[in-house]
Design a protein around this motif. Structure first.
Motif, short mmCIF file in Angstrom:
data_model
loop_
_atom_site.label_atom_id
_atom_site.label_comp_id
_atom_site.label_asym_id
_atom_site.label_seq_id
_atom_site.Cartn_x
_atom_site.Cartn_y
_atom_site.Cartn_z
N ARG A 117 30.13 -55.03 47.82
CA ARG A 117 30.22 -56.31 47.54
C ARG A 117 29.08 -56.44 46.30
O ARG A 117 27.95 -55.81 46.77
N PHE A 118 29.31 -57.63 45.59
CA PHE A 118 27.95 -57.66 44.68
C PHE A 118 27.80 -59.31 44.64
O PHE A 118 28.65 -60.14 44.41
N LEU A 119 26.54 -59.51 44.96
CA LEU A 119 26.09 -60.64 45.11
C LEU A 119 24.84 -60.91 44.20
O LEU A 119 23.91 -59.90 44.13
N HIS A 120 25.21 -61.95 43.54
CA HIS A 120 24.01 -62.34 42.33
C HIS A 120 23.67 -63.75 42.18
O HIS A 120 24.39 -64.51 42.60
N GLU A 121 22.47 -64.04 41.86
CA GLU A 121 22.04 -65.28 41.44
C GLU A 121 20.73 -65.16 40.74
O GLU A 121 20.13 -64.18 40.69
N ASP A 122 20.43 -65.97 40.10
CA ASP A 122 19.09 -66.27 39.16
C ASP A 122 17.91 -66.36 40.08
O ASP A 122 17.66 -67.69 40.36
N MET A 123 17.45 -65.27 40.78
CA MET A 123 16.64 -65.38 41.92
C MET A 123 15.31 -65.79 41.21
O MET A 123 14.43 -66.44 41.98
N GLN A 124 15.25 -65.52 40.12
CA GLN A 124 13.75 -65.94 39.25
C GLN A 124 13.36 -67.25 39.20
O GLN A 124 12.51 -68.04 39.79
N ARG A 125 14.52 -67.93 38.69
CA ARG A 125 14.87 -69.61 38.58
C ARG A 125 14.80 -70.23 39.91
O ARG A 125 13.81 -70.94 40.09
N LEU A 126 15.45 -69.57 40.69
CA LEU A 126 15.49 -70.18 41.93
C LEU A 126 14.11 -70.33 42.95
O LEU A 126 13.38 -70.90 43.45
N ALA A 127 13.38 -69.03 42.74
CA ALA A 127 12.18 -68.78 43.44
C ALA A 127 11.07 -69.77 42.84
O ALA A 127 10.14 -70.65 43.27
N ARG A 128 11.09 -69.94 41.24
CA ARG A 128 10.27 -70.66 40.54
C ARG A 128 10.35 -72.16 40.81
O ARG A 128 9.32 -72.95 41.09
N SER A 129 11.70 -72.37 41.04
CA SER A 129 11.92 -73.98 41.28
C SER A 129 11.49 -74.45 42.86
O SER A 129 11.24 -75.56 43.02
N HIS A 130 11.08 -73.38 43.49
CA HIS A 130 10.54 -73.65 44.86
C HIS A 130 9.13 -73.10 44.89
O HIS A 130 8.61 -73.04 45.73
N GLY A 131 8.40 -72.95 43.69
CA GLY A 131 6.95 -72.67 43.80
C GLY A 131 6.67 -71.38 44.30
O GLY A 131 5.62 -71.29 44.84
N SER A 132 7.65 -70.32 44.16
CA SER A 132 7.50 -69.17 44.95
C SER A 132 7.61 -68.23 44.04
O SER A 132 7.67 -68.40 42.73
N VAL A 133 7.67 -66.96 44.56
CA VAL A 133 8.09 -65.63 43.79
C VAL A 133 9.33 -65.08 44.21
O VAL A 133 9.98 -65.28 45.21
N ILE A 134 9.83 -64.11 43.15
CA ILE A 134 11.28 -63.55 43.25
C ILE A 134 11.05 -62.89 44.67
O ILE A 134 12.35 -62.76 45.15
N SER A 135 10.29 -62.25 45.14
CA SER A 135 10.43 -61.34 46.37
C SER A 135 10.89 -62.28 47.52
O SER A 135 11.66 -61.56 48.54
N ALA A 136 10.58 -63.69 47.49
CA ALA A 136 10.69 -64.34 48.50
C ALA A 136 12.29 -64.52 48.62
O ALA A 136 13.11 -64.78 49.66
N ALA A 137 12.83 -64.96 47.21
CA ALA A 137 14.15 -65.28 47.09
C ALA A 137 15.16 -64.13 47.48
O ALA A 137 16.15 -64.17 48.06
N LEU A 138 14.51 -62.95 47.06
CA LEU A 138 15.20 -61.53 47.35
C LEU A 138 15.41 -61.53 48.89
O LEU A 138 16.60 -60.95 49.47
N PHE A 139 14.38 -61.86 49.45
CA PHE A 139 14.44 -61.63 51.17
C PHE A 139 15.26 -62.62 51.88
O PHE A 139 16.09 -62.40 52.60
N GLY A 140 15.44 -63.80 50.86
CA GLY A 140 16.69 -64.81 51.53
C GLY A 140 17.89 -64.26 51.19
O GLY A 140 18.99 -64.56 52.05
#
Lengths: 525, 733
Positions: free
Chosen positions: A159-182
């Motif tokens: 399975r390959f799951l991908h998303e721009d986690m950096q942009r996503l994290a930033r847009s919520h005022g957070s950092v990429i580790s939180a998005a990756l955990f999500g």
């Protein structure tokens, strides 16, 4: 020995072949890979699992690539046997259940290391790019082919799951580790409830709200059935379509000429060229641009390429670039555009009425100042050692301009206003002569070997920048023009000139170019 | 102050006996030291044992309560010598460093320590930096243990085993009057696990007691005739004593298996990965139950002959698993078997790779070949049997092939990502300046050193020809103290300077009348190891004496030509100093001290302060650099002379420009180097600095409005002029 014997038969039968859940995290120093791993361990330990994590941080923490590794096993499984599992300290190629890559090329690295097994592995990747130094230092476009990695991932991963986690994290005022955990939660590969993940973030107690928002967003992104296809940015910008009518009345005649004289395929690029030269100088100058492209276009027609006029397309781009050479006037103009200050505010996230200032770094050389003067005056100044020396002393220090102040603005507007006298300048005189020599060679080449002519046009890409950079680029360009003259009439000339151009763009020192040059047996003039 | 705060970990050091301690392996060692009644701890920071030092540095109150003395040593030699009290007094002492580099430095003191022997338990904790992620030469610490008769523990990499090894280490040391080394591999140091704690114990005999009633014993000093006696003692008394302790307490472990004509001997540290390899070959399960009997040597040295014989007795063949060269264990075991005339065949580096890390994949290949040779039926799929594995022509090619075996289509795509200077690093402008100076004066021989500055050897700088050891930058240019048209340049960090560079590099250059140039990178910390304080640190550290300027030390040993640059970001000043040092008529060593605080530490300190000040409504200027995409020509010269991670690429946004342009991303810390270097190199005018005044004063707001009104007129005039000659309608935002 009895337990050993039962083990033997057990292993032979495939019984008690308990396997841990294995997770590898590939991240770069500063991306919070350690935080993510701590979360995973805490999540597992609080929810009935035994966990072990390892890493080899060391100097890789300083911007390098590094791997973290986690193994999990249900505590009940171990307790039922009264035994402790023996966890491995590193990921094993082919034996990883979940690979989390905090950047697109790191996903590529995971596949290269054999960590992604098509029968087993879920690959969760952030599709954003953090360019490696090697990609950045090329004088041309050294950006790695992200599309190739995305394509490979779709084949290599179960399975390959991908998303721009950096942009996503930033847009919520957070950092990429939180998005990756999500994303890990959203992937649903681990036996833990959504609430358990969220509780883990709360227990960690750092920037909880922002982390939870980023976690949730990434979770939803993984769960959403319609997921956006990754748009891999090839670093190219497409021109706008030619408008049905020019915005200014004065320009309409030029627009009409484009429609009347050129095939539709060339219209967008000609539009971009026109706009550049209108801003750079004026309508007359833009008209001269169309005259020049038109001459090249007629050669395309002569060569029977009227339908797919490659030379016309390239001429539309490169003649515009050549005619809008970078000088102090253009820089002052671009730095004092009204919309620039809004853009700068947006860049730091400042509101419209915030007090935002800017400091510009200028350091013109004597040559650039001389060439700005009227031709005869500039030549005289260049010839006089005493005057040059005085000017050099005056220009030894760079100029720092505070462009938001009145003084700064007046200065920039005054410099930009020199546009009216640009055509009389020494620089303009020289640029025109150089341009005509180049177009002369293009014309000659197009008649003998159309493809070579196209490549000669494309070589204009080498000339860019200011001061030393410009001088170096110009040197390479002139060398390629010499090569073109040598190659004219020879078989495979276009392909060879293209190879020389790619080599010239590969490094700044010209090592690759020298190598190509030697291997082609070209002579130095 | 170190890079990481260990306030939480320090609390764990206090937990009562019987508590489950969770954390990294190296933190478990720290707790175990307190449980063992250690009297003093010293060491030199370096991955992977930096955290041990950092935790103890943060744990001052608890150390004071227990009466434990803690020192950050000046070097590993200093740390090893710190163990001297345990030679005379019954005080337990522990020291730690990164190995083998630190052990190299410490070996003089270690040899003396081991020769005289100890009465108080002496534990040397070495972080074995071998294999992936290592930053040093690939060697085994084992050699030091053998040559000096220091016992070497290599426990299984789980927290209870590591903690037990600390407890047994002290006891073994005392039982055999020899120092003991505890070797922890990099992954074991960082392994997260748990163990059940014991009570912390204060030392039974204190340093204070020793000072109050000093003792001396000439027979413990390495002086003839005692030194000759020591040799016999080491071999004839202490060694057998150690063997007895290890046998009695069963420090090594035996695991049964049904395939009892075979056996595997392994070092404890390699146990987990070997078991995983066996599991993948269906020769063991996840719980460590192996079909092939195992002998796990948690004591790597000395070898317990009786145990080896007991294990090998009646076995057809045994596989020895030890990492790196030389194959000390294979050699020693062969000698043991031969002496006892046991017919058991021994395999090791004939089936496993001769060099390099034993990854699970490599171990799997080795055990599979071993099993296939003697018990083909036990292997899931029969592997081809060969007498000797074919070796690829070059080891590098083999390693490369292993790395690139999967996804070959990406070999030309994925770029390497070596570590480099952080965003805003103050060392970057030093190397940008050096690059610019070399553009004018030609290439010079540059001797590198150990430290973050060694990253200059990588892209984009490509500077530095050698690295010979910590603080040895200047010494490694010593031979170039000859008259020539160009001077040699040596780089040295402040960490290396205080470690030994002051004497081995600077004083040596003075004494030998060198004419070279040394650049000392003075960034306030031992930065590469995690930001620990050193004598020249400019922070106030209540536990250490700081603020000792490098310039005073350099002048003190006789250097006359010294330039201190207090702001490395001032490329012009840096360049001027370098140019002067390389061209001056002055004969003698020339030292440039390049000072600016490590940005990683500075940001860690300043960022929260600024955020708090902004929140309180104080006037704070937020700075960031930017690049005008329209002005940037996409040549990337700025990246070649700067290489800042925050300086990155984006599409030009202009169809006429096919090459990506530069942009400064959000990680920018506004150090200003990109603008500075663009200016100094006369590079390009696209850079600008943004200054956003948060919570501005009322007069600033009024001035801003006035400026807006006046410049607004100019701007509107420009907008009209552009609108009069435009093809496209203005784009709506």
């Amino acid at each position: 020995m009895s337990s050993a014997q039962s083990l033997a038969s057990g292993l032979a039968r495939g019984a008690d072949a308990a396997r841990p859940i294995t997770i590898a995290v590939l991240a770069m120093g500063g991306q919070g890979g350690g935080v993510l791993v701590d979360w995973i361990v805490d999540l597992a330990e609080r929810n009935g699992y035994l966990a072990q994590s390892t890493s080899v941080p060391g100097v890789a923490q300083r911007t390098g690539a590094t791997i973290y590794y986690v193994e999990l096993l249900a505590r009940a499984h171990a307790e039922a046997r009264g035994l402790q599992p023996v966890f491995a300290l590193m990921p094993v190629p082919g034996e990883v259940d979940i690979v989390i890559a905090a950047e697109l090329m790191e996903a590529g690295r995971a596949m290269q290391r054999g960590l992604v097994n098509p029968a087993r592995t879920t690959l969760i990747a952030s599709s954003h790019r953090e360019f490696a130094t090697l990609e950045k230092v090329a004088p041309g476009n050294g950006v790695a082919d992200g599309a190739a990695v995305l394509e490979a991932a779709s084949r290599h991963a179960r399975r390959f799951l991908h998303e721009d986690m950096q942009r996503l994290a930033r847009s919520h005022g957070s950092v990429i580790s939180a998005a990756l955990f999500g994303a890990l939660a959203g992937a649903g590969e681990l036996p833990f409830s959504d609430a358990a993940y969220e509780d883990t973030i709360r227990r960690a107690g750092v920037s909880v709200e922002a982390s939870l928002r980023a976690w949730r967003a990434a979770f939803e992104a993984m769960r959403s059935p319609i997921r956006s296809e990754p748009v891999f940015d090839p670093m190219q910008t497409e021109p706008l379509p030619l408008p049905a009518r020019a915005a200014s009345e004065a320009v309409e005649a030029l627009r009409a000429r484009v429609v009347g004289e050129f095939p539709a395929a060339a219209h967008p690029m000609l539009g971009a060229g026109l706009q550049r030269l209108l801003e750079y100088q004026d309508c007359d100058y833009a008209g001269e641009y169309l005259d020049r492209v038109s001459r090249i276009h007629r050669l395309s027609q002569d060569a029977g390429r009227a339908q797919a006029p490659l030379a016309t397309l390239e001429a539309a781009r490169w003649i515009a670039v050549a005619m809008s050479y970078d000088d102090i006037i253009r820089v002052a103009d671009l730095k004092s555009r009204p919309e620039r200050f809004e853009r700068i505010r947006a860049e730091v996230g400042a509101e419209a009425n915030a007090v935002v200032g800017t400091l510009e770094y200028f350091h013109p050389r004597v040559d650039e100042v001389c060439s700005l003067l009227p031709r005869s005056l500039g030549l005289r100044l260049e010839a006089s050692a005493a005057l040059r020396a005085r000017l050099e002393r005056w220009l030894a220090q760079g100029r720092r301009v505070r462009s938001h102040t009145l003084t700064g603005q007046v200065m920039l507007h005054a410099l930009a206003g020199l546009r009216r006298w640009r055509r009389g300048s020494l620089r303009h005189h020289r640029e025109q002569a150089h341009l005509e020599r180049w177009l002369g060679l293009v014309t000659e080449a197009l008649q003998v070997d159309y493809d070579l002519g196209v490549e000669v046009l494309r070589c204009r890409r080498l000339i860019k920048g200011y001061s030393d950079t410009h001088t170096r680029g110009l040197g390479k360009f002139d060398r390629l023009m010499a090569a073109a003259r040598q190659l004219l009439g020879q078989p495979d000339a276009a392909r060879r000139l293209a190879a020389l151009r790619e080599a010239a763009l590969a490094d700044a020192q010209g090592r690759a170019l020298e190598q190509q040059w030697q291997s082609m047996g070209l002579t130095r003039e | 102050m170190a890079e990481r705060s260990f306030a939480r970990e320090v609390e764990q050091l206090r937990v009562p006996a019987g508590t489950t301690f969770r954390g990294e392996g190296i933190l478990a060692v720290t707790k175990a030291l307190l449980e063992c009644g250690v009297g003093y701890v010293a060491g030199y920071q370096g991955a992977p044992i930096s955290h041990l030092m950092d935790v103890l540095a943060d744990a001052r109150p608890i150390l004071d309560e227990l009466g434990v003395h803690f020192e950050s040593s000046a070097s590993e030699a200093c740390a090893a010598a710190t163990l001297a009290p345990s030679m005379t007094y019954p005080i337990r002492g522990a020291v730690t460093w990164k190995s083998t580099v630190g052990t190299n430095v410490a070996s003089d003191a270690l040899a003396n320590l081991a020769s005289g022997g100890v009465v108080g338990g002496s534990l040397i904790i070495v972080g074995e930096d071998y294999g992936e992620g290592s930053s040093i030469m690939q060697e085994r610490t084992h050699a030091f243990a053998m040559k000096s008769q220091i016992w070497l523990l290599d426990p299984r990499p789980n927290l209870p085993s590591i903690v037990d090894a600390v407890h047994h280490g002290f006891a073994l040391s005392e039982a055999s009057q020899s120092p003991v080394m505890l070797e922890l591999r990099i992954r074991a140091c960082h392994v997260h696990g748990s163990f059940v704690t014991r009570e912390n114990r204060p030392p039974t005999f204190s340093l204070r007691q020793a000072l109050d009633a000093p003792k001396r014993d000439t027979s413990r000093i390495v002086l003839p005739p005692a030194s000759f006696m020591h040799e016999h003692e080491k071999v004839l008394e202490r060694w057998p004593a150690a063997v007895r302790y290890i046998e009695t307490h069963q420090l090594n472990e035996f695991f049964d298996g049904d395939i009892d004509e075979l056996g595997i001997v392994m070092l404890g540290g390699l146990y987990n990965n070997t078991l995983r390899a066996l599991m993948h070959e269906n020769l063991a399960d996840l719980y460590g139950r192996s079909r092939i009997p195992l002998y796990v040597m948690n004591v790597a040295y000395p070898i317990i002959e009786s145990e080896v014989l007991k294990f090998c007795e009646g076995k057809k063949a045994v596989l020895v698993i030890e990492e790196g060269q030389p194959d000390y264990h294979e050699q020693a075991l062969n000698a043991v078997l031969r002496r006892a005339a046991l017919p058991t065949l021994l395999h090791g580096k004939d089936l496993l790779s001769m060099a390099g890390e034993y990854t699970v994949a490599e171990l799997r290949r080795g055990v599979r070949e071993f099993a296939a040779r003697y018990r083909p039926a036990s292997v899931a799929v029969a592997a081809p049997i060969s007498i000797r594995r074919e070796r690829p022509a070059s080891a590098a090619a083999a390693a490369g092939a292993a790395m690139r075996a999967a996804a070959p289509e990406l070999a030309q795509v994925v770029p390497a990502r070596p570590p480099g200077f952080c965003t805003g690093c103050p060392e970057r402008p030093i190397f940008s300046s050096l690059t610019l100076v070399q553009q004018d004066l030609g290439e010079h021989h540059i001797a590198g050193d150990i430290g973050c500055h060694l990253f200059a050897a990588m892209p984009p700088f490509h500077l530095g020809a050698s690295t010979m050891g910590y603080g040895l930058g200047a010494s490694s240019a010593a031979a170039f103290g000859i008259p020539a048209s160009k001077r040699a340049i040596a780089i040295m960090g402040d960490g290396g300077f205080w470690h030994n560079g002051l004497t081995s590099g600077i004083a040596n250059a003075v004494f030998n009348k060198s004419d070279g140039v040394t650049i000392i990178v003075d960034n306030n910390y031992s930065a590469a190891t995690g930001g620990q304080d050193i004598p020249s640190s400019r922070a106030n550290n209540p536990q250490r004496s700081t603020h000792h300027p490098i310039e005073a030390a350099v002048r003190g040993v006789g250097v006359q030509w010294v330039r201190t640059i207090t702001d490395t970001y001032d490329v012009k000043a840096m360049r001027q100093a370098l140019r002067e040092a390389l061209t001056t008529e002055f004969q003698g060593p020339k030292v440039i001290i390049a000072q600016s605080e490590c940005m990683l530490n500075r940001q860690r300190r300043e960022r929260p302060q600024k955020a708090a000040a902004t929140a309180r409504g104080e006037r704070v200027i937020k700075e960031k650099f930017g690049v005008d995409a329209a002005v940037c020509s996409g040549d990337h010269a700025c990246m070649r002379v700067s290489g800042c991670p925050s300086l990155t690429l984006r599409p030009s946004g202009d169809p006429l420009k096919p090459d990506p342009v530069a942009q400064v991303d959000d990680s920018c810390v506004a150090c200003g180097h990109c603008g500075e270097v663009a200016d100094a190199a006369v590079l390009c005018p696209s850079f600008y600095r943004i200054e956003w005044v948060r919570n501005p004063r009322p007069w600033e707001v009024r001035l801003d409005r006035l400026r807006g009104a006046l410049t607004g007129w100019l701007q509107r005039r420009r907008a009209r002029s552009l609108a009069d000659r435009s093809l496209y309608a203005p784009q709506r935002p």
